[in-house]
Design an enzyme around this catalytic site. Sequence first.
Site, short mmCIF file in Angstrom:
data_model
loop_
_atom_site.label_atom_id
_atom_site.label_comp_id
_atom_site.label_asym_id
_atom_site.label_seq_id
_atom_site.Cartn_x
_atom_site.Cartn_y
_atom_site.Cartn_z
N CYS A 1 0.86 -1.08 -0.05
CA CYS A 1 -0.11 0.01 -0.07
C CYS A 1 0.90 1.22 0.09
O CYS A 1 1.53 1.44 -0.95
CB CYS A 1 -0.92 0.05 1.35
N GLU B 1 -1.32 -8.98 4.91
CA GLU B 1 -1.18 -9.18 6.28
C GLU B 1 -2.43 -8.93 7.24
O GLU B 1 -2.60 -9.42 8.29
CB GLU B 1 -0.07 -7.94 6.95
N HIS C 1 -3.59 -5.76 1.08
CA HIS C 1 -2.96 -6.14 2.38
C HIS C 1 -3.19 -7.40 2.59
O HIS C 1 -4.04 -7.79 3.56
CB HIS C 1 -3.62 -5.12 3.51
#
Lengths: 224, 88
Positions: A87, A199, A197
């Site tokens: 990002c 994660e 994302h």
Amino acid sequence: MKSAVVQLPGLNRDRDMIAALTKIGGKPPVTVWQTETEIPAGVDLIVIPGGFSYGDYLRCGAIAARMPVMQAIKAKADAGVKVLGVCNGFQILLEAGMLPGALMRNASLKFVCREIRLEVANAETAFTSAYAKGQILRCPVAHHDGNYFADADTMAKIEGNGQVVFRYAEGTNPNGSMNDIAGVINEKGNVLGMMPHPENLIESAHGGSDGRGLFASALDVIAA
Amino acid sequence: MDAFEEEHMIKARVTVTLKNGVLDPQGKAIEGALGSLGFDGVGHVRQGKVFDLELQTADKAKAEAELKDMCEKLLANTVIENYTIALA
């Protein structure tokens, strides 16, 4: 495998990234502040997380890309250390000239925060070896400037080289990115930038774990 | 600022615009808004940035070289943007 997470004013996804690296890699990453001029010895993976470094002033990632730590990251990348930017981290890597192209304001002009489908366009990278080419992953996105642009020559080059690692699967492009590009890698294959994302999708508490493969690949802990 | 300092200062304006062929969603939205205000026949609206700077030097050539360097290194992203420099 030793990892490091870069911290800068305005980056706010560092805690999620530290959690993902700790849970998947088995030990916490070291943290590196923006003014540091050296990355600790023995680090094999440097991660620049998401957020809004320097309030997105001037251009997203522009100020962060000129901080001292970036010189240290460039030196490590030149030496073959893996670098992942997610990002705002992707925007910073582009602004630092470590990846080709640029990220513009979303075509809708709106901040998008939702789950998209991500297609693995290249599974032969150090970040995607746990996946299969063409595999469709669930992955969240949250950004205002994720509209990937590259001039015609650059686009032909990165497409030809297999440098497009992730694409938004058909019908899920959230930002108008050219060729549905969601993630690109450098020519050498050790610097990856991506808007989604991974994660935030690594365990059942997240509602899925499709993002695990990326960290398992990069941290070299793919389960047999 | 005293007269001496003023004499040894150059004012500059840097204008940064998107390159041709780079999609400008903001420009498009502004164009649409102008249309809805009744301004007909407005096309190709492009949004850019303007920077006003003061440099402590009397040397115009040096100032111009320095400004070009600033544009290349920070003020513009030359992947998508052009810049022009004007000295006052």
